[in-house]
Design a protein around this motif. Structure first.
Motif, PDB file in Angstrom:
ATOM      1  N   ALA A   1      11.334  -7.847  -1.141  1.00 51.42           N
ATOM      2  CA  ALA A   1      11.700  -8.765  -0.064  1.00 51.42           C
ATOM      3  C   ALA A   1      10.963  -8.476   1.239  1.00 51.42           C
ATOM      4  CB  ALA A   1      13.214  -8.706   0.166  1.00 51.42           C
ATOM      5  N   ASP A   2      10.426  -7.263   1.365  1.00 49.47           N
ATOM      6  CA  ASP A   2       9.655  -6.912   2.563  1.00 49.47           C
ATOM      7  C   ASP A   2       8.159  -7.118   2.374  1.00 49.47           C
ATOM      8  OD1 ASP A   2      11.926  -6.090   4.032  1.00 49.47           O
ATOM      9  OD2 ASP A   2      11.933  -4.169   2.952  1.00 49.47           O
ATOM     10  N   GLY A   3       7.764  -7.647   1.227  1.00 48.80           N
ATOM     11  CA  GLY A   3       6.343  -7.880   0.959  1.00 48.80           C
ATOM     12  C   GLY A   3       5.614  -6.632   0.510  1.00 48.80           C
ATOM     13  N   LEU A   4       6.376  -5.575   0.119  1.00 46.89           N
ATOM     14  CA  LEU A   4       5.756  -4.324  -0.304  1.00 46.89           C
ATOM     15  C   LEU A   4       5.600  -4.307  -1.817  1.00 46.89           C
ATOM     16  CD1 LEU A   4       7.762  -1.834   1.948  1.00 46.89           C
ATOM     17  CD2 LEU A   4       5.646  -3.069   2.478  1.00 46.89           C
ATOM     18  N   LEU A   5       4.529  -3.683  -2.270  1.00 45.51           N
ATOM     19  CA  LEU A   5       4.278  -3.606  -3.707  1.00 45.51           C
ATOM     20  C   LEU A   5       5.329  -2.741  -4.377  1.00 45.51           C
ATOM     21  CD1 LEU A   5       0.389  -3.197  -3.693  1.00 45.51           C
ATOM     22  CD2 LEU A   5       1.652  -5.084  -4.738  1.00 45.51           C
TER      23      LEU A   5
ATOM     24  N   ALA B   1      -2.899   2.950  -9.136  1.00 48.07           N
ATOM     25  CA  ALA B   1      -1.788   2.033  -8.899  1.00 48.07           C
ATOM     26  C   ALA B   1      -0.666   2.719  -8.121  1.00 48.07           C
ATOM     27  CB  ALA B   1      -1.272   1.508 -10.236  1.00 48.07           C
ATOM     28  N   ASP B   2      -0.398   4.011  -8.440  1.00 47.83           N
ATOM     29  CA  ASP B   2       0.691   4.720  -7.763  1.00 47.83           C
ATOM     30  C   ASP B   2       0.456   4.807  -6.261  1.00 47.83           C
ATOM     31  OD1 ASP B   2       2.003   5.069 -10.133  1.00 47.83           O
ATOM     32  OD2 ASP B   2       1.231   7.099 -10.489  1.00 47.83           O
ATOM     33  N   SER B   3      -0.833   4.953  -5.848  1.00 53.41           N
ATOM     34  CA  SER B   3      -1.116   5.074  -4.412  1.00 53.41           C
ATOM     35  C   SER B   3      -0.910   3.757  -3.668  1.00 53.41           C
ATOM     36  CB  SER B   3      -2.552   5.565  -4.200  1.00 53.41           C
ATOM     37  OG  SER B   3      -3.483   4.558  -4.603  1.00 53.41           O
ATOM     38  N   LEU B   4      -0.884   2.661  -4.417  1.00 53.40           N
ATOM     39  CA  LEU B   4      -0.711   1.350  -3.778  1.00 53.40           C
ATOM     40  C   LEU B   4       0.745   0.938  -3.660  1.00 53.40           C
ATOM     41  CD1 LEU B   4      -3.592  -0.622  -5.535  1.00 53.40           C
ATOM     42  CD2 LEU B   4      -3.582   0.298  -3.210  1.00 53.40           C
TER      43      LEU B   4
END
Length: 469
Positions: free
Chosen positions: A50-54, A67-70
């Motif tokens: 909901a906050d636009g975070l991955l 992928a984990d770092s993103l």
């Protein structure tokens, strides 16, 4: 408590735990299924909260990063870095569909991604996240860019070629070509410059748009010093950015096509350079066409042996001179010159010697008059001069000078035991306001010249409307 009851209570306590495990397995399997479908359908699959975070991203390495770092980073900052400050596109209820974005990939190489997303909505219909996929379309985008650039070049070249078919004169063709070049490249002005040292050719051969003269002092030395044959950019001290391409015609004319605009506008790109190079090829063709037109016009107006005006060009220009002198209230004088004894020279020494005598005569006559006066070879051994502002007396002084000096100048052509080359000269002066036509002036000068010829030549005679002297 009976054993049966205890068993029933234990079963009732285990049921929720089993259902929770089953639900967890279903969710995990759904996530795996979503991950697999996403990986099969696109290069990148991810979810945002909901906050636009991955909150999820696959595969394990994306854009040269794990992928984990993103995870936990803002998806919009990664996939739409050029839109920082705008509403998060992944948190819009409508989602996005095949939206393209250029981002920095591994080794900071530019990558074009095509992204699509679907919103995750809560029970009340509010967006609480999104699922998205992205495909690497860099190769396809470059192909489309090249195709669009080729189409633009083709359109420009087709327009120029169409104008070339419609126009006949080189200046009109070049004017249309430069105007098209300005529009296609977003320039403020364009010009074709002469880079050779030929003083008789102007520096600015053709131009269009904003005046170019302010650029030349700084630009010309840079263009002349360059030996590049492909388009290149120059930035001038006045803040003008110039795209230039040099070329050389088959006839040795070194030129440059330039287009300019302020440096505050977008920089010239590779496509601009390719387009300018294509137009330069046509510019060279037009310059060669112009040179041929100029040479044909010169040949149509000049005598091929002496380089003097021929009869037609002389008569046309003499008529214009008469009209101007009439308006200005000034006199003008026509002199007819005929060589004496040229035929024996041709007969005994050949036509090469006769031609050399004619060339010498043309040089003597040119040197005797002012640059603005007219000198022509009418044919054979006959020459004509038109002298602006001369009256009969002044023309007679020039004729006397020729009578005295020409035999010495032509002494090399004297035949043994015979008198050398001399001149018979007829003079006719026209006064302003007398209304005399050019044909009448020619007739008077011609009659005066033949009168001298009948009396042995090597002299001059002045004619006027009243009598032949």
């Amino acid at each position: 408590m009976s054993p049966v009851r205890k068993r029933q209570m234990m079963l009732s306590m285990d049921a929720p735990a089993d259902e929770a495990d089953q639900l967890s397995q279903v969710l995990l399997e759904s996530r795996r299924r979503w991950r697999d479908f996403g990986a099969l359908a696109a290069d990148i699959a991810f979810e945002v909260d909901a906050d636009g975070l991955l909150s999820f991203i696959a595969p394990d390495e994306v854009l040269g990063m794990s992928a984990d770092s993103l995870l936990g980073q803002r998806a919009a900052s990664i996939f739409f870095p050029q839109e920082n400050g705008y509403p998060d596109p992944f948190l819009l209820n409508l989602g996005i569909r095949q939206r393209r974005s250029w981002i920095n990939g591994a080794d900071r190489q530019k990558v074009c991604l095509s992204l699509s997303s679907a919103p995750i909505l809560d029970d009340s219909g509010h967006c609480v996240g999104a699922r998205a996929v992205a495909s690497d379309v860099t190769v396809r985008e470059h192909k489309e860019i090249r195709a669009a650039a080729a189409l633009r070049r083709s359109d420009v070249m087709d327009h120029i070629l169409d104008q070339m078919r419609q126009e006949v004169q080189a200046p009109q063709i070049m004017g249309s070509m430069l105007a098209t070049c300005i529009r296609a490249l977003g320039g403020h002005g364009a010009a074709v410059l002469n880079l050779s040292d030929a003083a008789e050719i102007e520096t600015v051969l053709h131009d269009a748009g904003e005046p170019s003269m302010g650029l030349l002092a700084e630009l010309l030395p840079l263009l002349r010093a360059s030996n590049r044959s492909t388009p290149f950019q120059l930035t001038l001290s006045d803040g003008m950015s110039v795209l230039a391409c040099r070329s050389s015609t088959r006839f040795g004319l070194l030129s440059a096509l330039i287009v300019w605009r302020p440096t505050r506008e977008r920089p010239w790109d590779k496509d601009d350079q390719v387009l300018l190079g294509s137009v330069t090829t046509l510019v060279r063709v037009v310059l060669e066409h112009e040179t041929i037109q100029r040479e044909l016009a010169r040949q149509a107006r000049t005598d091929p042996l002496t380089g003097l005006l021929n009869r037609r060009a002389f008569l046309d220009e003499a008529q214009r001179r008469i009209d101007r002198l009439e308006r200005e209230g000034l006199p003008g004088t026509l002199m007819f010159v005929d060589l004496d004894r040229l035929k024996p020279l041709n007969d005994q020494l050949g036509h090469e010697a006769g031609d050399a005598a004619l060339v010498l005569t043309s040089t003597v006559l040119r040197n005797m008059v002012r640059p603005a006066d007219l000198v022509a070879r009418l044919g054979g051994d006959e020459f004509a001069l038109w002298l602006d502002g001369f009256d009969g007396l002044t023309a007679a002084e020039r004729a006397e000078h020729l009578r005295l000096t020409f035999p010495r100048d032509a002494a090399e052509f004297a035949l043994p035991g015979q008198q050398g080359l001399t001149m018979s000269i007829g003079i006719a002066c026209r006064q302003p306001g007398d209304g005399e036509e050019l044909d009448d002036i020619i007739q008077r000068a011609d009659l005066a010249m033949y009168e001298v010829k009948r009396n042995g030549g090597n002299h001059w005679r002045v004619s006027n409307p009243e009598r032949t002297a």
